[in-house]
Write a protein that holds these residues in place. Structure first.
Motif, mmCIF file in Angstrom:
data_model
loop_
_atom_site.group_PDB
_atom_site.id
_atom_site.type_symbol
_atom_site.label_atom_id
_atom_site.label_comp_id
_atom_site.label_asym_id
_atom_site.label_seq_id
_atom_site.Cartn_x
_atom_site.Cartn_y
_atom_site.Cartn_z
ATOM 1 N N GLY A 178 -3.875 -1.390 3.364
ATOM 2 C CA GLY A 178 -2.847 -1.059 2.377
ATOM 3 C C GLY A 178 -1.878 -2.209 2.239
ATOM 4 N N SER A 179 -0.611 -1.888 2.248
ATOM 5 C CA SER A 179 0.442 -2.899 2.176
ATOM 6 C C SER A 179 1.766 -2.201 2.441
ATOM 7 C CB SER A 179 0.468 -3.528 0.780
ATOM 8 O OG SER A 179 1.721 -4.149 0.559
ATOM 9 N N LYS A 197 -1.161 1.232 -3.677
ATOM 10 C CA LYS A 197 -1.175 1.210 -2.216
ATOM 11 C C LYS A 197 -0.592 2.506 -1.637
ATOM 12 C CE LYS A 197 -3.058 -2.870 -1.500
ATOM 13 N NZ LYS A 197 -4.346 -3.029 -0.794
ATOM 14 N N HIS A 213 3.566 0.059 -0.053
ATOM 15 C CA HIS A 213 3.271 1.468 -0.346
ATOM 16 C C HIS A 213 4.541 2.321 -0.334
ATOM 17 C CE1 HIS A 213 3.472 2.301 4.033
ATOM 18 N NE2 HIS A 213 3.653 3.538 3.673
ATOM 19 N N ASN A 217 -7.998 -1.150 -6.179
ATOM 20 C CA ASN A 217 -7.265 -0.810 -4.953
ATOM 21 C C ASN A 217 -7.441 0.646 -4.533
ATOM 22 O OD1 ASN A 217 -6.377 -3.376 -5.311
ATOM 23 N ND2 ASN A 217 -4.215 -2.897 -5.480
ATOM 24 N N HIS A 266 -1.153 -1.248 7.151
ATOM 25 C CA HIS A 266 -0.293 -1.809 6.104
ATOM 26 C C HIS A 266 0.295 -3.142 6.545
ATOM 27 C CE1 HIS A 266 -0.459 1.821 3.724
ATOM 28 N NE2 HIS A 266 -0.068 2.561 4.748
#
Ligand code: NAP
Lengths: 237, 228
Positions: B124-125, B141, B128, B100, B165
């Motif tokens: 990302g996500s 992330k 994060h 990642n 994200h």
């Protein structure tokens, strides 16, 4: 009280060790160079034997009431001109190593209930840090890790805190700042150490200037990062 | 030419499907071998690579550069586990961070010279911001977010970089990651529409360096596209 500090040989880590010893704590340190009551270990090293040896040593020293993850390195300049190996070393020492260490402490029950875990990230978590992309990555990663652990660890009586110091008057800052940068306005490490040890809040930002920068960074993250680019990155390239 | 990692499943797969359907030249990678790709995988160049292996990552970057002049790169591959820290293992921690974060740093580093004038998307996500159920994934992330934040500024005017994200998407990733499906799964984002919203966010002329692509964004994108 039993304390464990990573990066205890220099800069903020050394100031934290000194402040804890001065108040009568029993302090153990992890750093590259062995010293009194410390263990020589490179957090960026992935060799299982080195980690097994560290685990054995920690088992004889712990459990701890306070653990402070202070060890850190940086790499400054244009992202693409810094050799990849250097970037990978930064993320290994500043992020992978600390996560693995906390995992080791957790699985060995080496953090006592009622204890504290302090992760030392950076003001860059609020401002962004063009000119130190892998460093910024590692410190944001550590911050995200601390935010994730906060609730589950509190359930077990352990307080997690995230310290985000700005520029300090330490060998680290001098090594990575642009040439000729003034040292004015940099916080003395012993003052930062006191602020961190006394703090009760989750996020700790020592110093009035850095506190203001963090507020601005929260309100206008991209504007502040652009400002960092102008005042810092333009001098590094 | 576009280049998308993690294209063998989920969001990456939907992105290459969308681009191929629009006639946009795209090349792709994933961990699985070409024989294990879904039957309806588009007819595009594919390179299998384990992103946890740094040597393989270098080869992947060189392969991608050989596919034609790159206009946009989407570093989308990701992995992680939904489990508390105590249930992690040192090897799994190292792998998740390698896939990642470090692989994406390495790909950006090696592709930099050919990206000039183009776009780089980092997926990302929302995790994060911190996620109690998945501390290692969240850390990776957050790190990707900090990396993209810094690099977007360094490359401003040369490469358009965005960190996107997504909120929870129904790609099955969460279940594979060890999360027990529950009522919350019904509000997961639909993969195809999320992929479309991600591509639109990356293609847009203006927009913030870091964006959350969650329900509002995906819904808005559907409405606006439906109206157009
Ligand atoms: N699904 C969600 O709820 C969600 C939410 C926020 C963010 N995201 C992020 O969005 C991205 C795509 O997620 P997704 O839901 O589409 O997940 P997914 O369906 O599990 O797909 C993940 C992709 O990454 C590839 N990958 C995983 N490990 C790899 C490795 N070691 N080397 C090379 N490729 C590897 C996979 O390849 P193989 O399948 O061939 O192994 C697959 O193509 C990820 O970065 C994820 O973190 C997902």
């Amino acid at each position: 009280m039993k304390v464990l500090v990573t990066g205890g040989a220099s800069g903020l880590g050394a100031a934290l060790v000194a402040a804890c010893r001065a108040r009568g704590d029993e302090v153990c340190a992890i750093d590259l160079d062995p010293a009194e009551r410390s263990w020589a270990h490179d957090l960026g090293n992935t060799d299982p034997a080195a980690w097994a040896a560290l685990a054995d040593w920690l088992a004889t020293q712990g459990p701890f009431d306070l653990v402070i993850l202070s060890a850190g390195i940086s790499a400054t300049g244009r992202f693409e001109t810094i050799p990849l190996a250097q970037h990978q070393n930064v993320t290994a020492v500043n992020l992978a190593g600390p996560i693995r260490l906390v995992h080791l402490l957790e699985s060995g029950h080496l953090l006592r209930a009622g204890g504290r875990l302090i992760c030392i990230a950076s003001l860059s978590c609020f401002t962004g840090y063009p000119g130190a992309a892998s460093y910024a990555a590692s410190k944001d990663g550590l911050a995200g890790f601390a935010r994730s652990l906060r609730r589950p660890m509190r359930k077990r009586g352990i307080t997690v805190q995230l310290a985000c110091p700005g520029p300090m008057d330490t060998p680290h800052a001098t090594r990575y700042a642009p040439d000729g940068a003034s040292t004015k306005g940099r916080l003395a490490p012993d003052r930062a150490a006191q602020a961190i040890l006394n703090a009760r809040s989750f996020t700790i930002i020592p110093g009035a200037g850095p506190k203001l920068a963090a507020v601005l960074g929260r309100l206008a993250p991209q504007t502040l990062t652009r400002l960092m680019g102008r005042v810092l990155f333009s001098k590094l390239k | 030419m576009w280049f998308i990692t993690g294209a063998s499943s989920g969001l990456g797969l939907e992105m290459v499907r969308l681009l191929a359907a629009r006639g946009v030249p795209v090349c792709a990678s994933g961990r699985r071998g070409p024989g294990d790709l879904p039957d309806d995988f588009p007819n595009i160049p594919y390179h299998a690579c384990d992103l946890a292996d740094p040597m393989a990552v270098t080869k992947l970057a060189d392969w991608a550069m050989g596919q034609g002049p790159l206009r946009a790169v989407v570093l989308n591959a990701g992995a992680g586990f939904f489990r508390p820290l105590a249930q992690e293992t040192p090897d799994a921690i190292a792998r998740v961070l390698a896939i990642n974060l470090d692989a994406n740093i390495a790909l950006a580093h090696r592709l930099c010279p050919v990206l000039s004038g183009g776009r780089l998307g980092l997926i990302g996500s929302v995790a994060h911001k911190g996620a109690a159920g998945m501390p290692v994934y969240a850390a990776s992330k957050s790190a990707l977010d900090g990396f993209g934040r810094a690099l977007a500024e360094e490359w401003r005017g040369t490469v358009k970089l965005r960190v996107l994200h997504p909120g929870p998407v129904a790609t099955g990733m969460a279940t594979r990651a060890g999360r027990t499906p529950d009522f919350a799964d019904r509000v997961f984002l639909p993969p195809r529409q999320t992929a479309a919203a991600l591509l639109a966010a990356l293609n847009a002329e203006s927009g913030a360096d870091r964006q959350t692509v969650s329900f509002l964004r995906v819904g808005l994108h559907r409405v606006l596209k439906g109206a157009a």
